[in-house]
Design an enzyme around this catalytic site. Structure first.
Site, PDB file in Angstrom:
ATOM      1  CG  ASP A 151      -1.707   1.349   1.226  1.00  0.00           C
ATOM      2  OD1 ASP A 151      -2.002   1.794   0.521  1.00  0.00           O
ATOM      3  OD2 ASP A 151      -2.019   2.064   2.019  1.00  0.00           O
TER       4      ASP A 151
ATOM      5  CB  THR B  10      -2.246   6.973   1.925  1.00  0.00           C
ATOM      6  OG1 THR B  10      -2.094   6.610   1.009  1.00  0.00           O
ATOM      7  CG2 THR B  10      -2.414   7.313   2.876  1.00  0.00           C
TER       8      THR B  10
ATOM      9  CG  PHE C  77     -15.389   9.382   2.709  1.00  0.00           C
ATOM     10  CD1 PHE C  77     -14.961  10.409   1.605  1.00  0.00           C
ATOM     11  CD2 PHE C  77     -14.893   8.651   2.795  1.00  0.00           C
ATOM     12  CE1 PHE C  77     -14.417   9.738   0.669  1.00  0.00           C
ATOM     13  CE2 PHE C  77     -13.828   7.566   2.471  1.00  0.00           C
ATOM     14  CZ  PHE C  77     -13.391   8.890   0.770  1.00  0.00           C
TER      15      PHE C  77
ATOM     16  N   GLY D  43      -4.857   3.885  -4.260  1.00  0.00           N
ATOM     17  CA  GLY D  43      -6.253   4.418  -3.702  1.00  0.00           C
ATOM     18  C   GLY D  43      -5.747   5.992  -4.512  1.00  0.00           C
TER      19      GLY D  43
ATOM     20  NE  ARG E 219      -8.089   9.163  -8.387  1.00  0.00           N
ATOM     21  CZ  ARG E 219      -8.218   9.671  -7.655  1.00  0.00           C
ATOM     22  NH1 ARG E 219      -8.382   9.603  -6.180  1.00  0.00           N
ATOM     23  NH2 ARG E 219      -8.171  10.685  -7.724  1.00  0.00           N
TER      24      ARG E 219
END
EC number: 7.6.2.1
Length: 1134
Positions: free
Chosen positions: A417, A419, A575, A722, A808
């Site tokens: 990943d 972040t 969200f 993402g 994404r």
């Protein structure tokens, strides 16, 4: 549901419970109906039991589990054969049961203490107390958790844990409360939960008085299920026999067992799921056991060894039958065998000898190997947890799966990943774009500092805090100027975009905090994401300080005008990863409704209201913002866009009515979600552009250096994120995953034809330049098309790339990528991440590594290894993994070599006795050979040997970096030349057999054909056999010493101690006539030939091993010298 229906349902449930001894699976259970305040004792109470045994069931249940293991069952069968008189080789004594009992006893003791700890934890949990409302006394009384039933009303105070799954009835904060869910998902941020307004008004006074006798509230809700973050139900009120319409309940009204109440004095709640029906218990499933490649290969080879054992037994039985038939006349007279005796039956002889040889050669499958390997892996895992080099903020590494220690040494693909894994996930607010003006200097810190030093502070305003790093000389001065002119916040309008932008930043969030008396003091914000924390902190630094919420009213302190603005919350649309935005509807003191919305730039920009084609100002503003966002993404900043719209009261009331109706749909989840999404899009559409923000998420320490080393070690690194493509590419360059020297290809098509063309372009490049490296960047949209249409073509390309970035992508896509690489390559994979969205890929990979980050602890909990920072991955692989692979592989090879060296002599001894099944060793000594004489030295080797030691003394706790961490080329060696494979396994296996032949020949020639004893006694086959056993003990223990790179003094002493242990046992057994080795010790140790035979045996085994090791060492030294000192051009020409 009225009271009559409730009682009918309760009677049916009672009949069902009484008629069934065991409850049906949860999928077959009916939906639940309860009367609030009335305990339903037909449903199990709140007691939980995680223990597997009790005092009565431990012995039978655990014994059954022990003999479910194939190895234990195998040796149980051997013991039965040893008891049978016709086939016994041990005078009917089950000698194999001695080591088997020891192994089972150790395993049972471990299981007992583990279950005892579970019992203690269960008792502590079940005996906690909570206040439960008593219908009999009309007051709250303390009751144990285990005595809470579905339907009970309970009162929970601030800081207390939630005892069961509950629906909130009332709170001390007017229907709102806050909970911490770190026991569920590891997140420490507070989450808001709400009581339904009607329930709040009914039950808020229950603290002071009893429930009205004529008040009945019934509740319908779904049966227990393991689906987290979901709940649907309804309630209706029957007051004085008047039934009101049903009202919907959802997850906002629901609290799971294990949460803790925070920042709320008290709540009242009704229990809906108890004990093992609660969400947390239904999700407490033991994860799928992972096994290393080495262990799987070892299991296959054990099966082949077992087949080889069967072949040896068949050969020996057949040989004996042939030999017996050829010598039948002599044997019948010599052994006095009757002609009608069963021994003359060939089939009987075959079966009998087969069983005897199965007993004699049974230890070909090493009884101690599995236990030894499990013990070693357990302590290797502990040593990783004790290793001080893994400490991050005083938190050590955690190992959740000790089975995979050697797997870390042969990783070929890493999926990471971005972040929070490659970056710090500590967001710093950097820039604000309002209209077409950019506020905030995003240059490097050194450059900023030079400017600050050259100019006065007033000219170059710089704000630096934990979540803000904003340097600007315009925004603050413009803001001050506007407040000087307008005096008060009430004079600002929607055209004042600076004011409205900062107000939006301070209000459009779900941050929780405590109201403070001194509004000028610091406030501790509890944010659900670090992005929100950065935005609200920046607004506070600019004078728009969010000071908390009281009775659904948000308060913002405006520092410049010394006033507090209050906004009543009407609606929060939260969200999620699908919406990629959040909205809040607020009402100001004038009754005006305004909607603030923030989210991903591509989402918000697509929802803006259309403007006139001739409006060049708006066109330019939009163009500049898009351009600036693109630049920010290119340099790796995270961007958000904020918008707003004013709502008419009728418009909002219509939305709210339809939204509530959609939420009340209980029987069709898909329809409910679809309608809610449509209504949310409708209310959020036609936004006015307000501003855009840029937030920096810096790389973690040494990320670039570690990734460069991983690539040098031959490991393929894929980043799955993402973020948008531009941001990911910038991070790729920052962390040295991408370089200008390697050609990049981007696959970002959103239609099938475009993706196909882009893939074709990459394929052509590979065909034209097969040796050239390349990097591949693919978008999430393109990946969906690829997985459905071009899966094999894409992975054929991707597997040739030296770096891949997928942007994404969703959690499911991450999992699919890992799964496809595993399946298509057969290589060992590792996935590393820090958030809940990384759990799927972490569990899919061969090895999952979680980072204890700011996105919660889900990834760390689901992982096999949990570390504090990405940089620790280098030590985990290059040192811990590399060393574990080396030592564990050698341990397995050594055990099979040792057993063949020991057992092989049995087999070849058969050629001298017609394979009649004659013993060669004392069977009691033989059964403890593995456990007592040869196991401890190899265990110590596997735990403490180091290729490049840091110290001259054995260290249980490491506190220094190891040389291996700086040598990725050494890690690469085992990827191309693995230690443990089919060739190395069978080489050691056959080497053991070959050396067994040599030992047998030397031993028998030492005691034949003439007597070697001083008094002329005849030698026996047991003397030769015990000479072989003595030699094997010395040879294998000496072999372990030769394997060591670090011969610490204590290692040498323990190695010698194992040999001395054999001598002492041999001496002890030779004193008693019921042992086969009776009187052998003195005869052998007085015999000169015994010592000569031992010396010769060592020469043909260990000395050859030593010569081979020294030769390999000098070859490696020569190769290293050649690589460090390449020949000059002159030397080449010569």
């Amino acid at each position: 549901m009225n009271i009559v229906e409730y009682r009918k349902h309760r009677n049916e449930n009672q009949i069902r419970t009484c008629c069934c001894k065991r409850r049906a699976p949860w999928e077959l259970q009916p939906d639940r109906k309860i009367l609030i305040g009335t305990a339903d004792k037909n449903i199990p109470n709140n007691r939980v039991e995680t223990s597997k045994y009790n005092m009565l069931t431990f012995l039978p249940k655990n014994s059954l589990e022990q003999f479910r293991k194939a190895s234990n069952l195998y040796f149980l069968l051997l013991g039965i054969f040893q008891i049978l008189p016709p086939v016994t080789t041990t005078d009917g004594q089950p000698t194999v049961y001695l080591p088997l009992s020891f192994i089972i006893m150790v395993s049972m003791i471990k299981d007992f203490f583990e279950d005892f700890k579970r019992h203690r934890a269960d008792d502590e949990e079940n005996n906690r107390t909570v206040q439960k409302y008593s219908l009999r006394t009309g007051v709250f009384e303390y009751e144990k958790w285990q005595n809470v039933y579905v339907g009970d009303i309970i009162r929970i105070a601030n800081k207390q844990r939630i005892p069961a799954d509950i629906i909130i009835l009332a709170t001390s904060k007017g229907g709102e409360c806050f909970v911490e869910t770190k026991n569920l998902d590891g997140e420490t941020n507070l989450k808001p939960k709400y009581a339904h307004p009607q329930l709040q008004s009914l039950y808020k006074q229950l603290n002071e008085k009893e429930l009205p006798y004529n008040l009945f509230v019934t509740m319908d809700f779904e049966r227990q299920n393991p689906l987290m973050y979901k709940f649907k139900g309804s309630f209706n009120i029957v007051n004085e026999n008047k039934e009101q319409p049903k009202e919907a309940l959802n997850y906002e009204n629901f609290l799971e067992r294990g949460c803790s109440l925070q920042n709320t004095d008290w709540i009242l709640a009704v229990t809906v799921y108890t004990g093992h029906d609660t969400k947390i218990m239904m999700n407490s499933i033991i994860g799928k056991m992972k096994y290393s490649t080495v262990e799987r290969l070892m299991s296959k080879q054990i099966l082949w060894v077992f087949l080889f054992l069967l072949f040896e037994c068949i050969f020996a039985s057949t040989y004996y039958n042939v030999w017996y038939q050829r010598n039948v006349n002599e044997l019948q007279s010599y052994l006095n065998i009757d002609k009608n005796a069963p021994e003359n039956n060939s089939f009987y002889n075959f079966v009998l000898r087969f069983a005897m040889w199965f007993l004699l050669l049974g230890n070909s499958v090493p009884i101690s190997l599995l236990v030894t390997l499990e013990t070693v892996k357990f302590f290797q895992a502990q040593m990783i947890q004790w290793d001080k080099n893994y400490l991050t903020f005083d938190r050590a590494a955690a190992v959740h799966s000790s089975n995979l220690s050697e797997e870390l040494g042969v990783i070929e693909y890493i999926f990471s990943d971005k972040t929070g894994t490659l970056t710090q996930n500590i967001m710093k607010f950097k820039s604000l774009i309002i209209d077409d003006i950019v506020y905030g200097d995003i240059q490097e810190q050194a450059y900023q500092q030079e400017i600050i030093d050259e100019k006065p502070f007033k000219e170059k305003q710089r704000i630096v805090s934990q979540n803000v790093d904003f340097t600007d000389d315009e925004l603050y001065s413009e803001l001050i100027s506007q407040f000087i002119n307008k005096k008060s916040a009430k004079h600002f309008s929607n055209n004042d975009h600076i004011f409205l932008s900062l107000l939006c930043l301070s209000l459009c969030h779900t941050i929780q905090t405590e109201l403070v008396e001194n509004i000028e003091s610091d406030i501790q914000y509890n944010a659900s994401s670090p992005d929100e924390l950065a935005l609200v902190s920046f607004a506070a630094e600019m004078g728009f300080k969010y000071i908390g919420k009281e009775e659904n009213v948000m308060k913002v302190y405006i520092k410049h005008s010394k006033e507090i603005l209050k906004f009543q919350i009407q609606q929060i649309i939260e969200f999620n990863s699908t919406r990629k935005r959040m909205s809040i509807v607020l009402k100001d003191k004038n009754g005006r409704l305004i909607l603030f919305c923030k989210g991903a730039d591509n989402v918000i920009l697509s929802m803006l209201q259309d403007f006139d084609e001739n409006d060049t100002i708006q066109k330019n503003i939009l163009f500049e913002i898009k351009k600036q966002l693109q630049e920010y993404a290119t340099i790796g900043l995270r961007t958000l866009v904020l918008g707003y719209k004013e709502l008419e009261q009728k418009e909002y009331e219509k939305f709210l009515s339809e939204y509530n109706r959609a939420q009340a749909i209980l029987d069709d989840d898909q329809l409910r979600e679809s309608l809610m999404n449509q209504l949310e899009e409708m209310i959020e559409n036609n936004l006015k552009l307000l501003c855009a923000t840029a937030i920096e998420d810096k790389l973690q320490d040494k990320v670039g250096e570690v990734i460069a080393d991983l690539k040098s070690a031959g490991i393929n690194v894929w980043v799955l994120t993402g973020d948008k493509i531009e941001t990911a590419i910038n991070i790729g360059f920052s962390c040295k995953l991408l370089t200008d020297q390697v050609k990049r290809f981007i696959i970002d098509g959103d239609v099938e034809g475009q993706v196909e063309r882009q893939l074709g372009k990459v394929t052509n490049y590979i065909n034209d330049h097969p040796e050239e490296p390349l990097s591949l960047i693919v978008s999430g949209v393109a990946l969906v098309i690829i997985i459905h249409n071009f899966k094999e073509a894409f992975f054929k390309v991707a597997l040739k790339a030296n770096a891949v970035m997928a942007c994404r992508v969703s959690p499911k896509q991450k999992q699919e990528i890992v799964n496809l690489v595993r399946r298509l390559t057969g290589k060992i994979t590792l996935a590393i991440g820090d958030g809940a969205n990384d759990v799927a890929m972490i569990t899919q990979a061969h090895v999952g590594v979680g980072i204890r980050g700011l996105e919660g602890q889900q990834a760390a909990k689901a992982s096999d290894y949990a570390i504090g920072e990405f940089k620790h991955l280098r030590r985990l692989l290059f040192y811990s993994g590399h060393e574990s692979y080396r030592k564990n592989s050698n341990l397995i090879l050594f055990n099979f070599y040792k057993n063949q060296l020991y057992i092989g002599a049995f087999f070849f001894f058969g050629f001298s006795n017609g394979f009649s099944g004659q013993n060669l060793y004392d069977q009691w000594l033989s059964q403890i050979f593995n456990v007592f004489f040869t196991s401890l030295p190899i265990i110590l080797y596997a735990l403490f040997d180091e290729k490049y030691p840091n110290s001259n003394y054995m260290q249980l706790v490491q506190d220094k970096a190891n040389f291996l961490e700086s040598r990725p080329d050494i890690y690469r060696e085992y990827l191309s030349k693995p230690i443990f494979n089919l060739v190395s396994f069978w080489r050691q296996f056959l080497l053991g057999l070959l050396q067994a032949i040599l030992l047998m020949v030397i031993s028998f020639y030492a005691f034949e054909p003439i007597s070697p004893h001083n008094q002329g006694q005849n030698s026996t086959y047991l003397e030769a056999g015990m000479t072989i056993m003595s030699a094997v003990v010395i040879i294998v223990n000496l072999k372990v010493l030769l394997m060591h790179n670090t011969n610490y003094p204590i290692i040498i002493y323990i190695n010698l101690g194992s040999t001395i242990c054999f001598i002492l046992f041999f001496l002890l057994f030779s004193q008693y006539p019921f042992f086969e080795s009776f009187d052998l010790f003195q005869r052998l140790f007085e015999c000169f030939n015994y010592y000569m035979a031992m010396i010769l045996m060592l020469i043909v085994t260990n000395f050859f091993d030593l010569a081979r090791l020294r030769y390999n060492y000098f070859v490696e030294q020569y190769k290293e010298h050649q690589s460090n000192n390449p020949p000059t051009q002159l030397e080449i020409e010569m």
